[in-house]
Design a protein around this motif. Structure first.
Motif, mmCIF file in Angstrom:
data_model
loop_
_atom_site.group_PDB
_atom_site.id
_atom_site.type_symbol
_atom_site.label_atom_id
_atom_site.label_comp_id
_atom_site.label_asym_id
_atom_site.label_seq_id
_atom_site.Cartn_x
_atom_site.Cartn_y
_atom_site.Cartn_z
ATOM 1 N N LEU A 110 0.831 -1.211 0.000
ATOM 2 C CA LEU A 110 0.000 0.000 0.000
ATOM 3 C C LEU A 110 0.863 1.257 0.000
ATOM 4 C CD1 LEU A 110 -2.808 -1.043 2.512
ATOM 5 C CD2 LEU A 110 -3.072 -0.617 0.062
ATOM 6 N N LEU A 111 1.941 1.228 0.762
ATOM 7 C CA LEU A 111 2.851 2.374 0.787
ATOM 8 C C LEU A 111 3.445 2.613 -0.599
ATOM 9 C CD1 LEU A 111 4.249 4.512 2.543
ATOM 10 C CD2 LEU A 111 6.073 2.860 2.982
ATOM 11 N N LYS A 112 3.802 1.542 -1.269
ATOM 12 C CA LYS A 112 4.360 1.651 -2.617
ATOM 13 C C LYS A 112 3.322 2.199 -3.592
ATOM 14 C CE LYS A 112 6.684 -1.019 -6.240
ATOM 15 N NZ LYS A 112 7.167 -2.369 -6.647
ATOM 16 N N VAL A 113 2.075 1.751 -3.441
ATOM 17 C CA VAL A 113 1.000 2.222 -4.313
ATOM 18 C C VAL A 113 0.776 3.712 -4.134
ATOM 19 C CG1 VAL A 113 -1.511 2.149 -4.630
ATOM 20 C CG2 VAL A 113 -0.202 0.031 -4.569
ATOM 21 N N LEU A 117 1.173 6.653 -6.860
ATOM 22 C CA LEU A 117 0.066 7.546 -7.186
ATOM 23 C C LEU A 117 0.466 9.008 -6.997
ATOM 24 C CD1 LEU A 117 -3.038 5.778 -5.567
ATOM 25 C CD2 LEU A 117 -2.571 6.040 -8.004
ATOM 26 N N SER A 118 1.268 9.262 -5.982
ATOM 27 C CA SER A 118 1.705 10.633 -5.686
ATOM 28 C C SER A 118 2.827 11.099 -6.598
ATOM 29 C CB SER A 118 2.180 10.720 -4.229
ATOM 30 O OG SER A 118 1.163 10.297 -3.350
ATOM 31 N N LYS A 119 3.411 10.165 -7.402
ATOM 32 C CA LYS A 119 4.591 10.469 -8.216
ATOM 33 C C LYS A 119 5.635 11.151 -7.335
ATOM 34 C CE LYS A 119 1.937 11.095 -12.493
ATOM 35 N NZ LYS A 119 1.585 12.024 -13.599
ATOM 36 N N ALA A 120 6.145 10.388 -6.385
ATOM 37 C CA ALA A 120 6.973 10.934 -5.304
ATOM 38 C C ALA A 120 8.154 11.757 -5.812
ATOM 39 C CB ALA A 120 7.466 9.792 -4.417
ATOM 40 N N ARG A 121 8.810 11.306 -6.873
ATOM 41 C CA ARG A 121 9.974 12.048 -7.376
ATOM 42 C C ARG A 121 9.572 13.392 -7.958
ATOM 43 N NH1 ARG A 121 13.615 7.427 -10.541
ATOM 44 N NH2 ARG A 121 14.044 6.128 -8.704
ATOM 45 N N LEU A 122 8.507 13.398 -8.741
ATOM 46 C CA LEU A 122 8.019 14.654 -9.303
ATOM 47 C C LEU A 122 7.543 15.586 -8.197
ATOM 48 C CD1 LEU A 122 7.288 16.385 -11.739
ATOM 49 C CD2 LEU A 122 5.103 15.149 -11.885
ATOM 50 N N SER A 123 6.846 15.037 -7.210
ATOM 51 C CA SER A 123 6.373 15.853 -6.084
ATOM 52 C C SER A 123 7.546 16.412 -5.282
ATOM 53 C CB SER A 123 5.455 15.022 -5.175
ATOM 54 O OG SER A 123 4.283 14.634 -5.862
ATOM 55 N N ALA A 124 8.632 15.638 -5.170
ATOM 56 C CA ALA A 124 9.827 16.132 -4.473
ATOM 57 C C ALA A 124 10.439 17.313 -5.212
ATOM 58 C CB ALA A 124 10.846 15.006 -4.331
ATOM 59 N N LEU A 125 10.421 17.271 -6.560
ATOM 60 C CA LEU A 125 10.920 18.400 -7.343
ATOM 61 C C LEU A 125 10.041 19.636 -7.129
ATOM 62 C CD1 LEU A 125 12.809 19.573 -9.501
ATOM 63 C CD2 LEU A 125 11.275 18.627 -11.251
ATOM 64 N N ARG A 178 5.563 3.431 -20.959
ATOM 65 C CA ARG A 178 6.150 4.210 -19.860
ATOM 66 C C ARG A 178 5.258 4.241 -18.623
ATOM 67 N NH1 ARG A 178 6.757 9.780 -18.469
ATOM 68 N NH2 ARG A 178 5.100 10.327 -19.912
ATOM 69 N N THR A 179 3.955 4.013 -18.799
ATOM 70 C CA THR A 179 3.020 4.185 -17.683
ATOM 71 C C THR A 179 2.164 2.951 -17.389
ATOM 72 O OG1 THR A 179 1.382 5.108 -19.210
ATOM 73 C CG2 THR A 179 2.836 6.662 -18.099
ATOM 74 N N CYS A 180 2.329 1.877 -18.162
ATOM 75 C CA CYS A 180 1.433 0.724 -18.009
ATOM 76 C C CYS A 180 1.610 -0.006 -16.680
ATOM 77 C CB CYS A 180 1.617 -0.247 -19.171
ATOM 78 S SG CYS A 180 3.262 -0.989 -19.257
ATOM 79 N N LYS A 181 2.710 0.246 -15.968
ATOM 80 C CA LYS A 181 2.956 -0.444 -14.706
ATOM 81 C C LYS A 181 2.596 0.411 -13.492
ATOM 82 C CE LYS A 181 6.492 -3.565 -16.484
ATOM 83 N NZ LYS A 181 7.873 -4.099 -16.330
ATOM 84 N N ARG A 182 1.809 1.452 -13.718
ATOM 85 C CA ARG A 182 1.316 2.246 -12.599
ATOM 86 C C ARG A 182 0.242 1.466 -11.848
ATOM 87 N NH1 ARG A 182 0.975 8.301 -15.414
ATOM 88 N NH2 ARG A 182 3.209 8.770 -15.215
#
Length: 408
Positions: A110-113, A117-125, A178-182
């Motif tokens: 769940l944490l990984k999901v 969903l939050s796109k953690a790297r983009l959100s960090a930028l 690029r996104t099918c594994k979301r």
């Protein structure tokens, strides 16, 4: 098979016509009986493999009745209709069963999901650009606790916007490599639960910003969620201008940081916001050229898909690199940073502009990747240089006095 049997029956002589029709009926009965036997065996095998009770019930109800093996033509049509319905139900049930089995259940999953969903790297930028705006808009000392709340609220708003983006684009994401594994295309979480996460993150972000900074910052955070999820996301499938709207979204976080530190949006805050806006265009245009086939499969409207040679895409990237050049002088003019930043920013922008020029002269995947990598190095160095040479807010008079003394 029915068509062939009918042709066979029609083509026979009068002497054997009745016999042919009888044999045709017997053959149809044999075919249906054989199908029923095969599917009963399939149902038995599925039981051993752990197939759901619902799937087993569909199979047994369809093929373990007397009507399933009636050999008449009318019963054959009814049989065909019944089998079609069963297969549709079976396919639907199997798909839903497979999705249910894919749902994340453990805390780690769940944490990984939620991270995806939050796109953690983009959100960090996004948080980094907001933090840069906060420090640039601060005085001699930086309120680190307030900066922490600003960063947390900004991250939560970005997570909400990114989740809503994926909820809207789940079918498109499923078509792209690029996104099918979301999480949503893989069935790791349902759309309903993703929406709950997005709403919760948005509320947390607004509360953090409103209660610990000010209404202006919180309002900008909510406005950016609406701009990203409500305008930019659907526009991606309608017009190529979505890239420019997305660049506006990226320019808002520095304004949020500055407003959190100073309480208002001032002319000096526009310098860093403009830098983020112009930087994003060569960054994403190069990415769109690299992934243009993937974007085409996803059904998105991008400039790179309307540009066979790559000249238009490269020219647009180069033009926005040039727009970055005067911003160092504006930062000095508005007393956001010293003259040292003017020279450093000009040098950094020139390097990226040269990469864009190479992409323009020779449009290819390799030159597009070079520009993309140059943009990745440019932004952190640009923001770091601005913070290193910043003029603390309220220290403009001291800086003017220092400049006059240097001139004397």
């Amino acid at each position: 098979a029915r068509a062939r049997l009918g042709t066979f029956s029609t083509g026979t002589s009068k002497r054997t016509g009745t016999r042919g029709r009888g044999e045709g009926s017997m053959l149809r009965g044999g075919v249906l009986s054989g199908c029923g036997s095969l599917l009963r065996a399939w149902a038995s095998r599925l039981e051993k493999c752990g197939t759901t009770d619902t799937t087993q019930r569909f199979l047994h109800q369809a093929f373990q009745t007397k009507s399933c093996f009636n050999a008449t033509r009318g019963a054959s049509k009814a049989k065909e209709s019944s089998c079609t319905l069963v297969f549709r139900q079976l396919s639907s049930t199997s798909a839903s069963s497979s999705g249910a089995q894919n749902l994340a259940s453990s805390p780690r999953e769940l944490l990984k999901v939620f991270k995806q969903l939050s796109k953690a790297r983009l959100s960090a930028l996004v948080v980094a650009s907001a933090a840069a705006g906060y420090v640039a808009g601060s005085g001699e000392s930086v309120d680190w606790a307030k900066l922490g709340w600003t960063s947390l609220g900004t991250f939560a708003c970005a997570a909400s916007a990114n989740t809503l983006n994926q909820v809207y684009e789940v079918e498109n994401d499923r078509k792209m490599k690029r996104t099918c594994k979301r999480p949503l295309p893989l069935g790791k979480i349902t759309r309903q639960n993703a929406l709950i996460w997005a709403a919760g993150a948005g509320l947390v972000g607004f509360w953090c910003l409103y209660s610990n900074t000010n209404l202006t910052t919180a309002g900008l955070g909510v406005a950016n969620i609406v701009l990203y999820a409500g305008i930019y996301t659907p526009l991606k499938q309608v017009s190529m201008w979505n890239t420019w709207v997305g660049a506006l979204v990226g320019a808002v976080p520095p304004l949020m940081g500055w407003a959190a530190a100073s309480g208002e949006v001032e002319p000096g805050s526009v310098v860093l916001a403009s830098a983020l806006h112009f930087w994003q265009l060569p960054h994403f245009l190069s990415l769109a050229w690299i992934c243009k086939e993937d974007y085409s499969k996803g059904g998105y409207r991008m400039l790179s898909l309307m540009d066979k040679t790559g000249k238009r895409t490269a020219a647009c990237a180069l033009r926005n690199c040039i727009y970055l050049l005067p911003l160092g002088f504006l930062a000095e003019y508005y007393n956001v940073a010293t003259s040292e930043f003017t020279y450093v920013s000009a040098a950094l922008t020139t390097v990226m502009a040269c990469s864009a020029l190479v992409f323009y002269i020779n449009p290819s995947l390799e030159t597009a990747r070079t520009l993309f990598r140059a943009s990745l190095f440019h932004l952190p160095l640009y923001m770091g240089s601005l913070l290193m040479h910043r003029i603390p807010r309220g220290g403009e008079a001291k800086q003017i006095e220092k400049t006059e003394q240097e001139k004397k």
